[in-house]
Scaffold this motif. Sequence first.
Motif, PDB file in Angstrom:
ATOM      1  N   THR A   1      25.105  -4.408 -15.944  1.00  0.00           N
ATOM      2  CA  THR A   1      25.921  -5.594 -16.443  1.00  0.00           C
ATOM      3  C   THR A   1      25.574  -6.942 -15.908  1.00  0.00           C
ATOM      4  OG1 THR A   1      27.473  -3.852 -17.048  1.00  0.00           O
ATOM      5  CG2 THR A   1      28.343  -6.329 -16.834  1.00  0.00           C
ATOM      6  N   VAL A   2      24.990  -6.853 -14.577  1.00  0.00           N
ATOM      7  CA  VAL A   2      24.837  -8.121 -14.095  1.00  0.00           C
ATOM      8  C   VAL A   2      23.326  -8.523 -14.615  1.00  0.00           C
ATOM      9  CG1 VAL A   2      23.876  -8.989 -11.955  1.00  0.00           C
ATOM     10  CG2 VAL A   2      25.788  -7.702 -12.058  1.00  0.00           C
ATOM     11  N   VAL A   3      22.395  -7.614 -14.942  1.00  0.00           N
ATOM     12  CA  VAL A   3      21.116  -8.062 -16.001  1.00  0.00           C
ATOM     13  C   VAL A   3      21.505  -8.491 -17.299  1.00  0.00           C
ATOM     14  CG1 VAL A   3      19.130  -7.250 -16.872  1.00  0.00           C
ATOM     15  CG2 VAL A   3      19.758  -6.420 -14.643  1.00  0.00           C
ATOM     16  N   ALA A   4      22.447  -7.858 -17.936  1.00  0.00           N
ATOM     17  CA  ALA A   4      22.935  -8.378 -19.170  1.00  0.00           C
ATOM     18  C   ALA A   4      23.637  -9.806 -19.202  1.00  0.00           C
ATOM     19  CB  ALA A   4      24.033  -7.284 -19.886  1.00  0.00           C
ATOM     20  N   TRP A   5      24.362 -10.005 -18.061  1.00  0.00           N
ATOM     21  CA  TRP A   5      25.138 -11.246 -18.062  1.00  0.00           C
ATOM     22  C   TRP A   5      24.175 -12.309 -17.555  1.00  0.00           C
ATOM     23  CZ3 TRP A   5      25.399 -14.839 -13.942  1.00  0.00           C
ATOM     24  CH2 TRP A   5      26.368 -15.842 -14.075  1.00  0.00           C
ATOM     25  N   LEU A   6      23.192 -12.016 -16.910  1.00  0.00           N
ATOM     26  CA  LEU A   6      22.088 -13.074 -16.684  1.00  0.00           C
ATOM     27  C   LEU A   6      21.587 -13.286 -17.935  1.00  0.00           C
ATOM     28  CD1 LEU A   6      20.552 -12.015 -13.249  1.00  0.00           C
ATOM     29  CD2 LEU A   6      22.035 -14.041 -13.713  1.00  0.00           C
ATOM     30  N   THR A   7      20.843 -12.510 -18.601  1.00  0.00           N
ATOM     31  CA  THR A   7      20.215 -12.698 -19.964  1.00  0.00           C
ATOM     32  C   THR A   7      21.160 -13.620 -21.030  1.00  0.00           C
ATOM     33  OG1 THR A   7      19.410 -10.343 -20.009  1.00  0.00           O
ATOM     34  CG2 THR A   7      19.419 -11.308 -22.085  1.00  0.00           C
TER      35      THR A   7
ATOM     36  N   GLY B   1       0.850  -1.160   0.095  1.00  0.00           N
ATOM     37  CA  GLY B   1       0.005  -0.107   0.205  1.00  0.00           C
ATOM     38  C   GLY B   1       0.699   1.083  -0.094  1.00  0.00           C
ATOM     39  N   ARG B   2       2.220   1.199  -0.197  1.00  0.00           N
ATOM     40  CA  ARG B   2       3.094   2.286  -0.208  1.00  0.00           C
ATOM     41  C   ARG B   2       3.844   2.479  -1.478  1.00  0.00           C
ATOM     42  NH1 ARG B   2       3.874  -0.274   4.117  1.00  0.00           N
ATOM     43  NH2 ARG B   2       5.904  -0.817   3.942  1.00  0.00           N
ATOM     44  N   ILE B   3       4.120   3.701  -1.916  1.00  0.00           N
ATOM     45  CA  ILE B   3       4.840   3.751  -3.119  1.00  0.00           C
ATOM     46  C   ILE B   3       6.186   3.674  -2.842  1.00  0.00           C
ATOM     47  CG2 ILE B   3       5.670   5.584  -4.798  1.00  0.00           C
ATOM     48  CD1 ILE B   3       2.825   6.640  -4.940  1.00  0.00           C
ATOM     49  N   GLY B   4       7.235   3.039  -3.585  1.00  0.00           N
ATOM     50  CA  GLY B   4       8.552   3.042  -3.469  1.00  0.00           C
ATOM     51  C   GLY B   4       9.078   3.540  -4.757  1.00  0.00           C
ATOM     52  N   VAL B   5      10.429   4.610  -4.657  1.00  0.00           N
ATOM     53  CA  VAL B   5      10.941   4.806  -5.896  1.00  0.00           C
ATOM     54  C   VAL B   5      12.060   4.305  -6.307  1.00  0.00           C
ATOM     55  CG1 VAL B   5      12.441   6.944  -6.570  1.00  0.00           C
ATOM     56  CG2 VAL B   5      10.490   7.236  -5.075  1.00  0.00           C
ATOM     57  N   ARG B   6      12.097   3.676  -7.443  1.00  0.00           N
ATOM     58  CA  ARG B   6      13.086   2.801  -8.094  1.00  0.00           C
ATOM     59  C   ARG B   6      13.983   3.811  -8.862  1.00  0.00           C
ATOM     60  NH1 ARG B   6      13.763  -2.681  -9.332  1.00  0.00           N
ATOM     61  NH2 ARG B   6      15.085  -2.717 -11.158  1.00  0.00           N
ATOM     62  N   LYS B   7      15.209   4.097  -8.291  1.00  0.00           N
ATOM     63  CA  LYS B   7      15.949   4.876  -9.438  1.00  0.00           C
ATOM     64  C   LYS B   7      16.882   4.401 -10.415  1.00  0.00           C
ATOM     65  CE  LYS B   7      17.946   6.248  -5.330  1.00  0.00           C
ATOM     66  NZ  LYS B   7      19.055   6.671  -4.243  1.00  0.00           N
ATOM     67  N   ALA B   8      17.293   5.152 -11.454  1.00  0.00           N
ATOM     68  CA  ALA B   8      17.982   4.474 -12.459  1.00  0.00           C
ATOM     69  C   ALA B   8      19.302   3.767 -11.835  1.00  0.00           C
ATOM     70  CB  ALA B   8      18.505   5.479 -13.466  1.00  0.00           C
ATOM     71  N   THR B   9      19.728   2.588 -12.596  1.00  0.00           N
ATOM     72  CA  THR B   9      20.739   1.791 -11.948  1.00  0.00           C
ATOM     73  C   THR B   9      22.029   2.117 -12.563  1.00  0.00           C
ATOM     74  OG1 THR B   9      20.135   0.270 -13.690  1.00  0.00           O
ATOM     75  CG2 THR B   9      19.131   0.145 -11.885  1.00  0.00           C
ATOM     76  N   ASN B  10      23.113   1.834 -12.025  1.00  0.00           N
ATOM     77  CA  ASN B  10      24.410   2.094 -12.523  1.00  0.00           C
ATOM     78  C   ASN B  10      24.929   1.122 -13.495  1.00  0.00           C
ATOM     79  OD1 ASN B  10      25.651  -0.046 -11.036  1.00  0.00           O
ATOM     80  ND2 ASN B  10      26.164   1.017  -9.348  1.00  0.00           N
ATOM     81  N   GLY B  11      26.201   1.201 -14.032  1.00  0.00           N
ATOM     82  CA  GLY B  11      26.702   0.311 -15.319  1.00  0.00           C
ATOM     83  C   GLY B  11      26.641  -1.235 -14.635  1.00  0.00           C
ATOM     84  N   ASN B  12      27.212  -1.234 -13.403  1.00  0.00           N
ATOM     85  CA  ASN B  12      27.524  -2.540 -12.743  1.00  0.00           C
ATOM     86  C   ASN B  12      26.247  -3.438 -12.745  1.00  0.00           C
ATOM     87  OD1 ASN B  12      30.112  -2.341 -12.722  1.00  0.00           O
ATOM     88  ND2 ASN B  12      30.326  -1.847 -10.751  1.00  0.00           N
ATOM     89  N   HIS B  13      25.480  -2.779 -12.324  1.00  0.00           N
ATOM     90  CA  HIS B  13      23.899  -3.242 -12.086  1.00  0.00           C
ATOM     91  C   HIS B  13      23.395  -3.850 -13.261  1.00  0.00           C
ATOM     92  CE1 HIS B  13      19.545  -3.164 -10.966  1.00  0.00           C
ATOM     93  NE2 HIS B  13      19.973  -3.298  -9.715  1.00  0.00           N
TER      94      HIS B  13
END
Length: 193
Positions: free
Chosen positions: A48-54, A34-46
Amino acid sequence: MTAGSDQILVEEFEQIAAYAEREIETVSFEFLGGRIGVRKATNGNHSTVVAWLTSQWMQARPELGLYACRGLKVEARRHGRALPDGALAPLGHFGGQGDWSEPDGVLMVVEITSHDSHTHNRDRVEKPQAYAEAGIPVYLLIDRDSLLIRVHSDPHPEIGYRALHVEKLGGKVTLPDPVGIELDTEELKQYVD
């Protein structure tokens, strides 16, 4: 907002999130408990981990796609809205769906900790509960703060994930069915900051 409440309705949240997506490119919003959370833009390492997993899924399970920041309806009554770093599902699974998809057919969600003050509560407490309530079979947390890989499985809608396997970042971790692959996370050690 509902009268006498400090929580907003999911419909109100969706309007706010849609506005932010159009007008503010560096943040996104999530809605848990029931609460809003902010999700900021990620850095390059973050990222890169997504790209590696992909790339790991493209090699091991080419029939699956790791969808980055795919909006999912979560929690027990689907009143929550989450943007996991990755949602693993069959290729084409989200075709034709709107901004927020039902979790049915999602095999796993992935989160990668960010170096901010909200990581503990968001990634280690709220999201595992919300994803388990939604019935998502596996939750993979790459915890860059504690240098651990956390694999949550066997979701229960009332108590959360009943199984947790923890491995040091850099080790090999087996993701249980329906994912069913092993990841050698040695390469990820260079992307912890």
